[in-house]
Scaffold this active site. Structure first.
Site, mmCIF file in Angstrom:
data_model
loop_
_atom_site.group_PDB
_atom_site.id
_atom_site.type_symbol
_atom_site.label_atom_id
_atom_site.label_comp_id
_atom_site.label_asym_id
_atom_site.label_seq_id
_atom_site.Cartn_x
_atom_site.Cartn_y
_atom_site.Cartn_z
ATOM 1 N N VAL A 59 -0.533 -4.284 -1.513
ATOM 2 C CA VAL A 59 -1.312 -3.515 -2.373
ATOM 3 C C VAL A 59 -1.090 -1.996 -2.220
ATOM 4 O O VAL A 59 -1.188 -1.319 -3.178
ATOM 5 C CB VAL A 59 -2.903 -3.795 -1.827
ATOM 6 C CG1 VAL A 59 -3.222 -3.194 -0.706
ATOM 7 C CG2 VAL A 59 -3.593 -3.103 -3.062
ATOM 8 N N TYR A 60 -0.306 -1.785 -1.215
ATOM 9 C CA TYR A 60 -0.047 -0.141 -1.186
ATOM 10 C C TYR A 60 1.126 0.125 -2.176
ATOM 11 O O TYR A 60 2.022 -0.329 -2.542
ATOM 12 C CB TYR A 60 0.819 -0.037 0.204
ATOM 13 C CG TYR A 60 0.030 -0.256 1.524
ATOM 14 C CD1 TYR A 60 -1.330 -0.344 1.465
ATOM 15 C CD2 TYR A 60 0.549 -0.295 2.821
ATOM 16 C CE1 TYR A 60 -2.128 -0.599 2.684
ATOM 17 C CE2 TYR A 60 -0.146 -0.607 3.859
ATOM 18 C CZ TYR A 60 -1.727 -0.509 3.800
ATOM 19 O OH TYR A 60 -2.320 -0.652 4.859
ATOM 20 N N THR A 61 0.505 1.195 -2.872
ATOM 21 C CA THR A 61 1.246 1.623 -4.010
ATOM 22 C C THR A 61 1.647 0.762 -5.050
ATOM 23 O O THR A 61 2.767 0.875 -5.583
ATOM 24 C CB THR A 61 2.548 2.796 -3.677
ATOM 25 O OG1 THR A 61 3.365 1.934 -2.979
ATOM 26 C CG2 THR A 61 1.888 4.058 -2.582
ATOM 27 N N ALA A 62 0.713 -0.214 -5.076
ATOM 28 C CA ALA A 62 0.799 -1.221 -6.157
ATOM 29 C C ALA A 62 2.091 -2.055 -6.097
ATOM 30 O O ALA A 62 2.834 -2.439 -7.251
ATOM 31 C CB ALA A 62 0.789 -0.497 -7.596
ATOM 32 N N LYS A 87 0.627 -7.487 4.350
ATOM 33 C CA LYS A 87 -0.747 -8.024 4.270
ATOM 34 C C LYS A 87 -0.870 -8.708 3.203
ATOM 35 O O LYS A 87 -0.426 -8.376 2.022
ATOM 36 C CB LYS A 87 -1.656 -7.044 4.524
ATOM 37 C CG LYS A 87 -1.295 -6.227 5.765
ATOM 38 C CD LYS A 87 -2.389 -5.134 6.132
ATOM 39 C CE LYS A 87 -2.071 -3.950 7.045
ATOM 40 N NZ LYS A 87 -1.162 -3.233 6.506
#
Length: 325
Positions: A59-62, A87
């Site tokens: 999910v980090y920065t899509a 993750k």
């Protein structure tokens, strides 16, 4: 750099882990994120300083964080020398099955992460949070199958209640499935609620502990106060403001700053040295977005706080509601 055993496994990791949420591309949710050109020097510098442990998430920065980190590690390091963690859990699309810890989403998410990272496997595949909507049996069996398929070497968990973590481990044991080998909790000088149950459980079970936000979203760097936010992230980080906004949080941050001034070292080194003094902690996950951040973090490894200094930092703590779960 120092290297430590990862919980009860035979894996060795650097005593500091580089958290890669900052790297990828700016988005509405992460306006403070660095683009690829600005991110790569930090990853390269971390490798030069001896980091072998890198943590990101789908999910980090899509999704861009995985892409940028994957390309940088391929260019600057040998895959076998790196411990790479990512993750699964948070929404990666608009559909009802684009999130959570169902078998369907886990199997899709691991393949998507491997593609973005440009690798055949991750060393540590972590559940980002607990999923109330999926039976833990379904989640643990799916994660076990990910490991048996060779797509992950180990599995880990992140912020949840201790009873939930114990239930997950019991479920794995009962069925002969892969156990979690690590826990990634929120743990720092201004949020110590994990000391009540989660950390003693991890210590008893020999589970690696890799705290997130060891500097409390920058609060423990000495560059923020209740009246002043100097960083762009602090100005726009709504989640951080919910976590660290109490008067006693800022009072502890002031103590860290004053002790740093007394010893002639950055406040961030005091905060990290305190965390590293805890035997249960394996490797704090630190972020780096400005020159000197990585060097300051490594410098904390050589700092030993006295018992009096530790008591001074800890005595001001007040109980908090459970947050970040």
């Amino acid at each position: 750099m120092e290297y430590v055993r990862f919980g009860s496994t035979g894996l060795m990791v650097s005593k500091l882990c580089l958290g890669c949420m900052t790297y990828g591309r700016p988005t509405d949710r992460w306006p403070w994120a660095l683009d690829e050109e600005k991110s790569r020097p930090f990853i390269q510098k971390a490798l030069e300083l001896g980091f072998n442990f890198f943590d990101t998430a789908d999910v980090y920065t899509a999704g861009a964080s995985e892409e940028v980190v994957g390309r940088a590690l391929r260019d600057f390091a040998s895959r076998d020398e790196i411990v790479l963690a990512t993750k699964v859990f948070n929404p990666m699309g608009p559909g009802p099955n684009d999130k959570g810890l169902s078998r369907k989403h886990i199997m899709s998410a691991i393949d998507a992460s491997l593609k973005r990272l440009g690798t055949d496997y991750v060393d540590l595949y972590q559940i980002h949070r607990w999923d109330d909507n999926t039976p833990i049996e379904e989640t643990m069996e799916a994660l076990h199958d990910v490991v048996k398929a060779g797509k992950a070497r180990y599995i880990g968990a992140s912020s949840m209640y201790a009873w939930q973590f114990a239930k997950a481990q019991y479920t794995a044991d009962l069925n002969g499935w892969t156990r979690f080998v690590s826990m990634q909790p929120q743990y720092n000088l201004v949020y110590r609620e994990e000391e009540r149950e989660m950390l003693p459980f991890c210590q008893d079970q020999k589970v690696a502990v890799i705290p997130w936000s060891p500097l409390a979203r920058g609060l423990l760097t000495g560059k923020r106060s209740k009246e002043r936010n100097e960083t762009e992230r602090a100005k726009t980080d709504a989640f951080g403001k919910k976590l660290y906004a109490r008067d006693d949080d800022f009072a502890i941050a002031d103590l860290v700053t004053k002790l740093g001034e007394t010893r002639g070292i950055p406040a961030s080194q005091i905060a990290l040295a305190w965390l590293l003094s805890k035997p249960v902690v394996t490797a704090p996950i630190i972020g780096a977005s400005k020159p000197g951040h990585l060097e300051d973090a490594v410098g904390a490894l050589s700092i030993t706080l006295s018992d009096d200094e530790i008591h001074q930092l800890e005595d001001a703590y007040q109980p908090h509601p459970v947050m970040g779960i």
